[in-house]
Design a protein around this motif. Structure first.
Motif: not given
Length: 374
Positions: A296-300, A262-267
């Motif tokens: 975080d350790d869950k991927g958030n 993706g191209i947004v934060p988190g991707t």
């Protein structure tokens, strides 16, 4: 020319230099304010503090004012980083593997000196990539071209090599490596074999491997880098061409995954280096975004820092990333030819440096309004 005129000229030049220094320090012009760089900006609570950057010998060597006045040539051209990739730090030293210079730069900020690993005939490096250091001071370097993990002491003396010439323990193209000292294992990401191979730290023997090429959970598509969570031994692997991070336990059992193209934060677009701090936060360098994303350790997604540029906290193709035991974050800023260093302001750090933290919370950057407008 006689000795007397030389002495007179020398004294004159010395006085001239002193005058320049006094003028520059005590003149009418006030010294420029040194900005602190941290994220996020006020009024949010600061989390990441920029500490500095290192390029190589030029950080500690330079001409004196007298040399400049006399036009004296530099005795030696300083050896600086050309294209750093892997990075690690321990025992007060920062180690950066340079894929062009074909050595590991050993940066010693306290003693202001640079030394090198892998430049001797025995254990000579060709394309150093991943780096890690164990508690005994042994330095492990993945050489992508030699298809081995070379082991040295802190002074750069070659000790041994890990990796079998044939069989399941053979390395096709080793990249990221990470040590788990509790179970005495070395984890090696084999890019071209699309697997992670595990070796014993005790004798270098091959133990087992996990993964295969694919897009399902537990499968890889050109994985590159790895980090060990020192709290529980879990390993986080950058599955680069699947644009995700996968988490496994210390025995290679799949636990979870996060991220997508993706191209947004988190991707992710081109994820590379990865590190994990003492509180379990996962840091991922993205060479396309020119930033570091923190999960975080869950991927958030919690925070991201950086953009393309040449200043503090700006990047040009970041690659390797390492988080040390004091929660300092080291990033190989490849095309800027440097290693940048940051500090995660953990709860332990705040307790240890309460005054520094208080000062940082009260600090107002002069360019705050301008930064917020962006």
């Amino acid at each position: 020319m006689s000795d007397m005129p030389r002495k007179i000229i020398g004294k004159f030049l010395a006085l001239f230099v002193i005058g320049i220094v006094i003028y520059s320090c005590g003149g009418a012009k006030k010294p420029q304010k040194i900005e602190k760089v941290f994220w996020p900006l006020p009024p949010e609570e600061p989390r990441i503090l920029y500490l500095g950057s290192y390029h190589g010998e030029s950080d500690f060597k330079g001409k004196s004012a007298l040399d400049v006045l006399l036009g004296e040539p530099e005795k030696e051209i300083p050896r600086n980083l050309i294209k750093p990739y892997g990075v690690a730090a321990r025992f007060g030293r920062i180690m950066a593997g340079d894929t062009v210079a074909a050595v590991v730069f050993v940066i010693d900020p306290k003693n202001k000196k640079i030394s090198f690993i892998g430049d001797k005939a025995m254990g000579k490096l060709r394309i150093p990539v991943g780096i890690d250091i164990d508690r005994k001071g042994r330095v492990y370097v993945a050489d992508a071209k030699s298809q081995r993990i070379f082991v040295y002491d802190l002074k750069g003396k070659f000790i041994t090599a890990i990796g079998e010439p044939e069989g399941p323990g053979k390395l096709e193209r080793p990249a990221g490596i990470a040590i788990n000292e509790k179970n005495q294992r070395l984890y090696v990401v084999d890019v071209m074999d699309h697997r992670v191979k595990v070796y014993s730290l005790r004798d270098g023997s091959f133990l087992f491997a996990f993964g295969k090429r694919g897009r399902k959970e537990g499968e890889f598509n050109f994985p590159t880098n790895i980090a060990v969570d020192r709290r529980n031994g879990n390993v986080a692997i950058v599955d680069t061409m699947n644009f995700r991070v996968q988490i496994f336990d210390q025995d290679g059992k799949f636990l979870r995954t996060f991220g997508k193209l993706g191209i947004v934060p988190g991707t992710f677009a081109r994820p590379k280096g990865i590190g994990i701090d003492s509180e379990g936060h996962i840091y991922v360098a993205d060479a396309a975004f020119n930033n570091i994303q923190i999960f975080d350790d869950k991927g958030n997604l919690l925070l991201w820092i950086g953009k393309f540029g040449f200043g503090p906290g700006e990047f040009n193709l970041p690659a390797g990333l390492y988080v040390d035991r004091a929660d300092r974050i080291y990033v190989a800023d490849s095309m800027n030819k440097r290693v940048q260093v940051f500090q995660y302001l953990s709860e332990a750090w705040k307790k240890k440096y309460p005054e520094k933290y208080r000062e940082l919370k009260l600090y107002k950057p002069s360019n705050l309004k301008k930064a917020q407008e962006k």
